[in-house]
Write a protein that holds these residues in place. Structure first.
Motif, PDB file in Angstrom:
ATOM      1  N   GLN B 382       0.825  -1.211   0.000  1.00 42.37           N
ATOM      2  CA  GLN B 382       0.000   0.000   0.000  1.00 42.37           C
ATOM      3  C   GLN B 382       0.855   1.256   0.000  1.00 42.37           C
ATOM      4  O   GLN B 382       0.636   2.177  -0.769  1.00 42.37           O
ATOM      5  N   LEU B 383       1.860   1.234   0.879  1.00 42.76           N
ATOM      6  CA  LEU B 383       2.712   2.417   1.003  1.00 42.76           C
ATOM      7  C   LEU B 383       3.429   2.689  -0.312  1.00 42.76           C
ATOM      8  O   LEU B 383       3.515   3.829  -0.772  1.00 42.76           O
ATOM      9  N   MET B 384       3.945   1.655  -0.947  1.00 40.61           N
ATOM     10  CA  MET B 384       4.694   1.850  -2.185  1.00 40.61           C
ATOM     11  C   MET B 384       3.778   2.359  -3.286  1.00 40.61           C
ATOM     12  O   MET B 384       4.191   3.142  -4.145  1.00 40.61           O
ATOM     13  N   GLU B 385       2.534   1.923  -3.233  1.00 41.72           N
ATOM     14  CA  GLU B 385       1.547   2.397  -4.200  1.00 41.72           C
ATOM     15  C   GLU B 385       1.275   3.884  -3.967  1.00 41.72           C
ATOM     16  O   GLU B 385       1.389   4.710  -4.863  1.00 41.72           O
ATOM     17  N   GLU B 386       0.980   4.192  -2.700  1.00 47.70           N
ATOM     18  CA  GLU B 386       0.580   5.541  -2.344  1.00 47.70           C
ATOM     19  C   GLU B 386       1.684   6.563  -2.616  1.00 47.70           C
ATOM     20  O   GLU B 386       1.430   7.662  -3.074  1.00 47.70           O
ATOM     21  N   PHE B 387       2.928   6.159  -2.352  1.00 48.07           N
ATOM     22  CA  PHE B 387       4.020   7.103  -2.523  1.00 48.07           C
ATOM     23  C   PHE B 387       4.793   6.865  -3.818  1.00 48.07           C
ATOM     24  O   PHE B 387       5.860   7.416  -4.014  1.00 48.07           O
ATOM     25  N   ASP B 388       4.255   6.039  -4.660  1.00 47.07           N
ATOM     26  CA  ASP B 388       4.801   5.814  -5.986  1.00 47.07           C
ATOM     27  C   ASP B 388       6.292   5.439  -5.933  1.00 47.07           C
ATOM     28  O   ASP B 388       7.118   6.040  -6.600  1.00 47.07           O
ATOM     29  N   VAL B 389       6.604   4.452  -5.123  1.00 43.51           N
ATOM     30  CA  VAL B 389       7.991   3.995  -5.024  1.00 43.51           C
ATOM     31  C   VAL B 389       8.247   2.982  -6.137  1.00 43.51           C
ATOM     32  O   VAL B 389       7.465   2.058  -6.326  1.00 43.51           O
ATOM     33  N   ARG B 390       9.320   3.224  -6.877  1.00 48.63           N
ATOM     34  CA  ARG B 390       9.630   2.320  -7.978  1.00 48.63           C
ATOM     35  C   ARG B 390      11.016   1.720  -7.841  1.00 48.63           C
ATOM     36  O   ARG B 390      11.928   2.442  -7.436  1.00 48.63           O
ATOM     37  N   PRO B 391      11.280   0.475  -8.201  1.00 44.98           N
ATOM     38  CA  PRO B 391      10.277  -0.482  -8.643  1.00 44.98           C
ATOM     39  C   PRO B 391       9.342  -0.895  -7.497  1.00 44.98           C
ATOM     40  O   PRO B 391       9.753  -0.914  -6.354  1.00 44.98           O
ATOM     41  N   ARG B 392       8.110  -1.245  -7.854  1.00 45.32           N
ATOM     42  CA  ARG B 392       7.108  -1.648  -6.870  1.00 45.32           C
ATOM     43  C   ARG B 392       7.380  -3.087  -6.464  1.00 45.32           C
ATOM     44  O   ARG B 392       6.677  -4.002  -6.861  1.00 45.32           O
TER      45      ARG B 392
END
Ligand SMILES: Nc1ncnc2c1ncn2[C@@H]1O[C@H](COP(=O)(O)OP(=O)(O)OP(=O)(O)O)[C@@H](O)[C@H]1O
Ligand SMILES: [Mg+2]
Lengths: 319, 507
Positions: B382-392
């Motif tokens: 969820q966090l990586m989605e919300e803060f657009d962390v790449r790569p997911r």
């Protein structure tokens, strides 16, 4: 007040200084070994095991060939062999260096203990096989006091001081030394400059085998002329403490080793002092003095003596 | 004539296609900028040119000749030098020793320190790269460390110099000095590859720009015929707001206060001298200042990482002087540290452990005395989605994210603790324009939720666009307090160099 008098008498006795020097000698060699390994970034607690194996090998080959110097040489060879195992495991395979070191100590204890029977026909202790003679330097031997300290002393003592001078030069004055220090501090930076990190680390660890092997040879053929099981007796660890107290510098390690040597000599002389009565049951407590000093040193100085930044951290290259 | 040609380079990492048929051509004697979002693959591309990574596919030509670069040694031989995003210096060695390391001058069997010093001084003079040859690297400023890195490449005879985000850690003055040096190098016929996220810098210094996005080249532009907006569009794939606008928001009561704070630095010198200020709920207080004027120590003291010599700290009126970081976090403080590699995350840990650090003991992530990995994984996704962390990729190791994405992980973790008071230091250092926009919006959102925010930044633009009040720090003291709408960059600049507000006002 008898205690004060006894202490005073110890310090004015040339024998105290001679024992301090001879007790320091194996520590000087072994702590130098530690310096070589750790400044390149490999923790080497196997010194204790390398010393033990060196002590054993030198007795075996002295006994076989009748020449103590062949014994000494073979101690170095066996030291390098054991150090190579450490290098291989911790550099090539990035193993945990403390675990590997511990394993090597156990291996050295196992091998030497096991081979006593088949080679010498009895466990525990060998017979006297030969000893490196003390050398007498004319001119010095006649000087009062100093003559009694170093006038007639094992050549290993001189070798130890020479080894320190050589190592200081190598580490601080040559290109190789600069590279050794850089690899222990920041291997990634060294790598980006085309320095062979693995090669330099191998060199450091193998050299620690040379010095710790010599330390072992001194314990057996250098001092008593025979081998006793577990005769390194924790000195490999004291040498590590000396290395830390000496701030990973050969000269510092020398001075720290001398301090530990002096504490051993002090314990030894106090026990045999005629002024204070030390009962036999209390005597072993005196032998603990160097170890207590070690704890104080390690607890009190570890924070101040900064190890190389990459000490103990295996280096792994990118893809 | 091209100095560097990288043709159809492909580089894969586990789960990531870092370079996807990238072609880069750089004219001899030019300054060529490479820009792109965090994680676009710029450093990866450069690392392959320098031999630290090896391309899975593709070819490299230097001066028209095909080469295979197996390691840095080969790159050096081809005349390539690289200044890395994270400096590659040996802290305990001197400047001169660092420069010559690996190609040391010799005198007999000895290392020839005299000649090393002399050669470094000559290079230093020739290009105006001021350094103190005998100082240990750990004792010199970041700006000087960078000059040491440049001298390192020149000492090895580099004709092609890669500068990977050289300006991210520099003050504006130092950036100007660096540009002067780059121009000098260019006039000397050297080819420079320059990576930066700051588009105005790219506009000022480069001849051409290659834009990357998600591992591919999306554009190659002549600098004189483009503008920051266009570059940003190629980078992000949409229009970007280059400066955010903030709405009016009425601050509430005080959430955090320091009184007469005194803090010492590592050498035992006073670094923060009698500093007092307060932060209200729903207010952003910015601290401006040239790096090294006590901001780092101030932040460390406030967040419980450094001992306070004297003075007091109050959280919602309660004396919290001497609290541990965990105690402070439990009060409701969060901290986005300036050095993400040192204090922000653990390089060897997977993303999912990095995002629960500090909250790892909370019931949200545990199952009795054990960690509940299912919950942790879910939370991380969820966090990586919300803060657009790449790569997911939740198993990606902290150290293997690009700089910007490391920052997003830290920002996400801290914001998600729902703090009442947030300390943010250099939040956008090394971030791309899209990510800066994103993080600025996040900070403003926190303000709207009535979080008190202390913002420490060397970027005046950032301070001006976000803060409600600005405090200027110089040599550990507060020079004065101003409101962004009532002051000018010049006035704050004066205060940053040691003039008190009254003096600065008088001019
Ligand atoms: N050693 C590695 N192992 C695994 N993945 C990696 C590694 N190095 C880089 N990556 C991944 O490759 C991609 C490109 O990273 P790179 O560092 O080249 O980005 P960048 O363009 O330099 O970004 P930034 O501007 O943030 O520095 C990223 O998704 C990153 O996570
Ligand atoms: Mg990068």
């Amino acid at each position: 007040m008898r205690i004060v008098e006894a202490i005073f008498l110890v310090f004015i006795n040339p024998l105290f200084y001679k024992i301090a020097l001879t007790a320091a000698t194996p520590l000087i060699f072994a702590s130098l070994g530690g310096v070589y390994s750790e400044i390149t970034g490999v923790v080497n607690i196997a010194l204790e095991g390398i010393m033990l194996l060196g002590a054993f090998t030198s007795v075996v080959f002295t006994w076989l060939t009748g020449n103590v110097w062949i014994g000494v040489l073979m101690a170095v060879v066996s030291g390098v062999a054991l150090a190579w195992l450490h290098a291989w495991g911790s550099i090539k395979w990035a193993g945990n260096q403390v675990v590997l070191g511990t394993a090597l100590i156990l291996i050295a204890q196992g091998i030497t203990g096991f081979l006593m029977e088949p080679i010498f026909g009895k466990p525990g202790q060998t017979d006297f096989v030969g000893k490196v003679e003390e050398i007498k330097i004319p001119g010095i031997a006649e000087i009062p006091f100093i003559g009694k300290v170093i006038g007639e002393i094992s050549p290993f003592v001189y070798m130890a001081f020479a080894a320190v001078a050589f190592s200081w030069w190598l580490i601080y004055k040559t290109n190789l030394g600069l590279r050794m220090r850089s690899v222990g501090e920041n291997p990634e930076a060294a790598d980006t400059l085309g320095i062979n990190v693995y090669g330099i680390r191998y060199f450091g660890v193998l050299m620690s085998g040379v010095w710790a092997g010599l330390a072992g040879a001194y314990l057996s053929v250098g001092e008593v002329g025979l081998f006793k099981e577990l005769m390194s007796g924790g000195r490999g660890f004291i040498a590590l403490a000396a290395m830390i107290l000496g701030k990973y510098n050969p000269v510092g390690a020398l001075l720290a080793s001398l301090l530990f040597g002096a504490s051993t000599a002090f314990a030894n002389q106090m026990q045999s002092s005629s002024l204070i009565h030390v009962s036999d049951t209390v005597k072993p407590l005196f032998d603990m003095i160097p170890f207590i000093l070690t704890i104080i040193v390690v607890a009190g100085f570890v924070g101040k003596s900064r190890p190389p930044k990459a000490d103990g951290v295996p280096y792994e290259k990118g893809a | 004539m091209y100095a560097v040609e990288m043709v159809n380079i492909v580089k894969r990492f586990p789960g990531v296609l870092a370079n996807d048929h990238v072609t880069l051509r750089v004219k001899k004697g030019s300054i060529h900028a490479i820009v792109g979002e965090n994680g676009a693959g710029k450093s990866t591309l450069m690392n392959q040119l320098y031999g630290l990574y090896h391309p899975d596919e593709g070819e490299i030509f230097i001066d028209g000749k095909k080469v295979v670069i197996k390691g840095p040694r080969d790159a050096i031989k081809e005349g390539i030098g690289m200044v890395h995003q994270h400096f590659m210096l040996v802290d305990t060695l001197t400047v001169a020793e660092n420069v010559v390391l690996g190609s040391e001058p010799k005198k007999g069997l000895n290392f020839d320190l005299k000649r090393a010093r002399k050669e470094v001084m000559e290079l230093s003079e020739k290009y105006g790269l001021t350094v103190d040859v005998d100082a240990k690297v750990e004792d010199i400023s970041v700006g000087m460390q960078q000059r040491v890195e440049i001298i390192k490449t020149l000492y090895r005879g580099a004709n092609i110099i890669i500068l990977d985000e050289p300006t991210a850690v520099l003050t504006p003055q130092e950036v100007e000095e660096l540009f002067a040096i780059m121009r000098k190098l260019k006039s000397d016929g050297k080819t420079i590859l320059f990576i930066s996220h700051k588009l105005h810098e790219v506009m000022e210094i480069s001849d051409r720009v290659t834009v990357m996005r998600l591992g591919k080249v999306t554009g190659e532009l002549e600098t004189s015929q483009t503008n920051p907006k266009e570059i940003a569009r190629y980078m992000v794939g949409r229009d970007v707001v280059l400066t955010v606008t903030k709405e009016f928001h009425e601050p509430k009561d005080t959430v955090f206060e320091v009184k007469n704070l005194v803090v010492k630095d590592n050498r035992g010198l006073v670094a923060v001298n009698d500093v007092s200020f307060e932060v209200k709920r729903g207010e952003i207080v910015g601290i401006a200042g040239v790096a090294g004027n006590g901001q780092t120590e101030l932040v460390e003291a406030i967040t419980g990482l450094r001992k306070i010599e004297s003075g007091h700290m109050y959280f919602e009126g309660k004396d919290v002087t001497g609290f541990t970081p965990r105690q402070l976090r439990e009060q409701g403080m969060a901290h986005i540290p300036e050095d993400r590699l040192k204090h922000g995350l653990i390089k060897e840990f997977e993303a999912y452990y990095n995002v629960i650090l500090g909250g790892h003991y909370k019931t949200l992530f545990t199952n009795g005395p054990f960690l509940n990995h299912n919950k942790i994984f879910e939370y991380t996704k969820q966090l990586m989605e919300e803060f657009d962390v790449r790569p997911r990729r939740i198993e990606h190791l902290g150290g293997n994210f690009s700089g910007g994405n490391q920052q997003k992980l830290v920002v996400g973790r801290e914001i998600n603790t729902n703090p009442k008071f947030l300390v943010v230091a250099q939040p956008t250092r090394g971030l791309d324009v899209g990510a800066i926009e994103f993080i600025h919006k996040q900070i403003l959102k926190m303000r709207e939720r009535d979080v008190g925010i202390l913002l420490i930044s060397m970027e005046l633009e950032e301070i001006f666009s976000l803060s409600d009040r600005i405090l200027v720090m110089y040599e550990g003291e507060i020079m004065g307090e101003v409101r962004p709408e009532e002051t000018t960059v010049e006035e704050v600049g004066m205060m940053m160099t040691g003039h008190r507000l009254e003096e600065a006002r008088r001019g």
